[in-house]
Design an enzyme around this catalytic site. Structure first.
Site, PDB file in Angstrom:
ATOM      1  CB  SER A  38      -0.873   0.004   1.252  1.00 20.90           C
ATOM      2  OG  SER A  38      -1.423   1.293   1.453  1.00 20.90           O
ATOM      3  CE1 TYR A  78      -4.287  -1.951   5.194  1.00 20.69           C
ATOM      4  CE2 TYR A  78      -3.287   0.135   4.557  1.00 20.69           C
ATOM      5  CZ  TYR A  78      -3.921  -1.034   4.216  1.00 20.69           C
ATOM      6  OH  TYR A  78      -4.185  -1.311   2.904  1.00 20.69           O
TER       7      TYR A  78
END
Lengths: 279, 599
Positions: free
Chosen positions: B469, B482
């Site tokens: 990501s 995350y």
């Protein structure tokens, strides 16, 4: 059928007739489509067919989309919606979309088909049924239109499709249709009839004062319970270069809702598959 | 291989030479006679043994024929050598072999390197018409087409065409070298011949085996006449009518040190309905990618047979209106985790559209099977759904075993499954940390560990894609857990790429920014009440929807990344911008990390 504000109960017959006329027009033109015909040919054929049968004014002029244009692939500006010289080929999906006005009644319909077998397209058409059911159910529950819009989105995502009605002006899944006064001269602007645009603008003004919108969009202006009247509902699924939609009138009353007509090609098609499955 | 692995050898006379022919897959049973015959022709400096791994794989279904080209292996050499290797004579040899092994039916032809150069001659010459049903060309252009290619570029030079000429000119150094008299023979019979097997194994990363054969110095010395007898003449005066009279499949290795991919740009003109395949490998595909070659040959031969065979016009199903993705991924096995929604689903569809076989893995059985179903509709030759939670080690082991036994070794693995977790570090509980690391990091580790092992054991390359990501290099006070998990995935991918490069396995990390998927709807927000949780979910979903970057675009970038074996693929402008900023001015990013997200 009490309480359909602005629409007399017997007026529903008028809307039903023009909706049937529009679908008959789409079916007649769809039956004439051959490989090599262009979107413009199809749009012109629809217009001529309807004019021959007494249509004098349009909510919008006929649109025709072929191939990956059914899923609005690469659409950036609104002019791309207009019919082009794209030629039809075997196996290509197509969508015919027209909104004639007949004796003052407006219909806005969308007809999806394909030239020859196309399993992806068949699947999309079959899956549209869930959307028809979902929309009616949630409108009857009188949920906020914005919420219903999001639920349709979620259903599409779950089915694996993308929302293509988002590409329409204001991203609408539906808009109000109404009676229109017949004039001898009925010009259009950018494909839309001026009389109808005037009606929409008036509705928008009313709605703005009263807290609703004649355009059923994903935005906050649609965060209100279903407004009584006639709505042309057009969920449009896209799946990698193939698109399919239906468009038909949903009648919303103060406390209920129903589809104006069940005798439409896509509904009959679903009923036939049901029968086939039962047999 | 069901007892078909044994080859029967026989001798075929062609003019003044004796050719050594080996046949696989014929045991004298009645149904064997109906099998299509596939003739595999070797290149330079090789003998028919270069094809042995491919032949064994094909022998289950076809009557496979190999032969030593004159002067190579155990076939005798013409006397004198000069003039004895002209393409006309090689065509005589092919016809003699074809008449001997399949007198009644035309054959399917496959050529590698000089075998393919010959193959083009056979597939375009008048007198072989009706003897060839299909031709698969691997790393060897037609000298006639090559001649036209050069002429066209010389007559109409543009900077690009001149660059193409120079590029191929530099790759052809060995062709010039082989034209010097005597010296090549001396080198091959001396030091070069002794060193060659080791050089080849190192440069091409050949698997160990009985290749090259001891006849190599002799083959290479004789084979020099292939070049001397044909190249100058054909390049100077290419035939104008070199049109293929059979359907052609072209297999191009993208890392070929001797042949530019650009050579085949004009090929559709000569071979109508050409089917193109690309494979990330070097020159000696029959040794390094026998499985892939055998699959593509099988598919093409079967399709040609089904289409009636022997027609010059391209039959339906034979041509791909391919595009680069279909050329590369057609028929490959692709496993995608988290394939029930979002980027995973879009990726599965993109691969399906390219003609790959799909294994769609998701913890939600219903959405996984829906993905598989739609993938089949899009044209995947096979698509299967598997319900697995990627964080479950044992379940993943079972999955890996099941996929291998049922569908074979995965060619492309996409570790995409992930969950979102937002909230400051102090608000995040150990349980939440564990969950996000279990799925986002351990899921990737399990996937890489199990499937990379299978790829390495198979020894025919592959590719692994991990969905990281933009958060992997973009610090933020809102996404500590995350971002940590994704940063680990990014670094894991980079390390793995270094380790697996020697096995021909590429590793790519994809770093999307804000993409409109359901990750926001299922994300957890740490340290808030249930009601607030709902509000934050719908708010963030709405923001992502307004951003409206479709997962299909991420899938497109992902496939493109695999195609060019990119290390890191940032997708969306914000991801690319952040990556640039992280390099130019990390302090600016750190300052931005202190901002609260607008939720």
């Amino acid at each position: 059928m009490s309480g359909v504000r602005g629409v007399q109960p017997d007026a529903l017959d008028g809307f039903r007739d023009v909706q049937r006329l529009a679908y008959a027009c789409a079916e007649a033109v769809a039956a004439q489509l051959r490989p090599g015909m262009t979107e413009r040919d199809a749009a012109r054929a629809m217009r001529e067919w309807a004019v021959e049968r007494g249509v004098r004014d349009w909510f919008h002029l006929p649109f025709a989309w072929f191939g990956d244009r059914t899923a609005f692939v690469g659409f950036k500006i609104p002019t791309q919606f207009f019919p082009t010289h794209r030629r039809l080929e075997a196996g290509m999906p197509f969508i015919l979309d027209l909104a004639p006005i007949h004796r003052g009644f407006t219909a806005d319909i969308g007809y999806s088909g394909c030239l020859g077998p196309n399993p992806v397209h068949d699947r999309l058409l079959a899956d549209l049924r869930d959307h028809r059911d979902l929309i009616l159910r949630e409108v009857r529950e009188r949920r906020s239109l914005q919420r219903i819009y999001e639920d349709v989105d979620r259903l599409m995502a779950r089915q694996g499709y993308t929302n293509r009605h988002r590409a329409y002006p204001f991203g609408v899944i539906a808009h109000k249709v109404d009676r229109v006064k017949e004039h001898r001269w009925s010009p259009h602007i950018a494909g839309f009839g001026t009389q109808s645009l005037r009606g929409l603008a008036k509705d928008a003004l009313h709605g703005h004062r009263e807290g609703w919108s004649p355009l059923w969009s994903p935005y906050r202006m649609s965060d209100h319970p279903p407004q009584p009247g006639l709505w042309a509902v057009e969920p449009h699924l896209g799946f990698r270069g193939t698109g399919a939609k239906f468009e038909e009138i949903l009648v919303v009353t103060e406390d209920d809702a129903f589809w104006l007509d069940d005798e439409l090609p896509h509904v009959k098609r679903w009923q036939e598959t049901d029968k086939g499955a039962a047999a | 291989m069901n007892g078909n692995g044994e080859a029967r050898e026989r001798w075929v006379r062609s003019g003044d030479v004796e050719l050594c022919v080996a046949e696989y897959g014929m045991e004298g049973k009645e149904e064997d006679a109906r099998r299509p015959t596939v003739v595999l022709v070797h290149g330079y400096p090789d003998s028919k043994e270069v094809w042995s791994s491919v032949a064994e794989r094909l022998a289950d279904r076809f009557h496979v024929v190999l032969y030593d080209v004159r002067g190579h292996g155990r076939s005798s050499a013409p006397r004198p050598l000069r003039g004895g290797f002209r393409l006309e004579k090689l065509t005589d040899d092919f016809l003699a072999v074809a008449d001997a092994v399949s007198p009644d039916r035309p054959v399917h032809l496959v050529g590698h390197d000089w075998g393919s150069v010959q193959g083009w001659e056979f597939a375009t010459a008048k007198r072989t018409e009706g003897r060839i049903v299909s031709f698969t060309s691997v790393s060897g252009p037609s000298l006639d087409h090559f001649g036209h290619w050069i002429k066209h570029r010389m007559r109409h030079p543009t900077p690009r065409r001149v660059a193409q000429l120079l590029g191929q000119g530099a790759r052809s150094w060995y062709v010039y070298a082989l034209h010097t008299p005597v010296l090549p023979e001396l080198a091959w019979r001396g030091a070069l011949g002794r060193q060659w097997p080791r050089m080849l194994a190192r440069v091409e990363k050949l698997p160990p085996g009985e290749y090259p054969t001891p006849s190599l110095p002799q083959d290479a010395a004789h084979g020099a006449w292939l070049y001397r007898d044909n190249v100058r003449e054909r390049l100077a005066h290419p035939r104008a009518d070199a049109y293929a009279h059979a359907p052609v499949q072209l297999i191009t290795p993208s890392g070929d040190p001797f042949l530019s991919e650009r050579l085949y740009d004009d090929l559709d003109r000569w071979a109508p309905g050409l089917r193109r395949r690309t494979v990330p490998a070097k020159h000696w595909l029959p040794r390094t990618r026998p499985g892939q070659l055998a699959e593509w040959i099988t598919e093409f031969v079967t399709a040609t047979e089904d289409a009636g065979g022997g027609t010059t016009s391209p039959a339906k199903g034979l041509t791909g209106d391919c595009g680069p993705f279909a050329e590369r991924f057609g028929g490959q096995l692709v496993l995608v985790t988290g394939a029930g929604s979002g980027i995973g689903r879009a990726t599965a569809f993109a691969f399906a559209e390219a003609g790959a076989r799909i294994v769609a893995v998701d913890r939600d059985a219903e959405t996984a099977s829906r993905t598989a179903e739609l993938a089949r509709l899009l044209g995947a030759p096979g698509a299967w759904a598997e319900t697995v939670d990627v964080s479950d080690e044992q379940a993943m082991e079972k999955l890996a075993e099941k996929v291998r036994t049922e569908h074979g070794v995965v060619d492309v693995l996409v570790n995409n499954a992930g969950i979102g977790l937002s909230g400051t570090f102090l608000d995040t509980s150990p349980e939440e940390w564990r969950r996000v690391l279990d799925v986002n990091l351990w899921g990737v580790i399990h996937g890489c560990r199990l499937f990379a092992r299978q790829m390495v054991d198979r020894g025919q390359g592959g590719h692994i894609v991990n969905t990281a990501s933009a958060a992997a290099y973009l610090p933020s006070r809102a996404l500590p857990a995350y971002s940590t998990s994704k940063a680990a995935v990014l670094m894991l991918s980079e390390c793995l790429r270094a380790e697996l490069a020697e096995h021909g396995i590429g590793v790519t990390a994809v770093c999307p920014g804000f993409v409109n998927t359901n990750i926001t709807a299922t994300a957890r927000f740490a340290g808030v009440t249930e009601k607030e949780q709902e509000r934050l979910r719908s708010k963030s979903s709405r923001l992502y929807r307004i951003r409206n970057y479709p997962p299909e675009k991420v899938a497109g970038a992902l496939l493109h990344g695999v195609l060019r074996n990119a290390a890191v693929v940032p997708v969306t402008p914000e991801a690319r911008g952040a990556r640039l900023l992280a390099r130019l001015s990390p302090r600016a990013l750190r300052a931005m990390a202190r901002l609260d997200p607008p939720l």
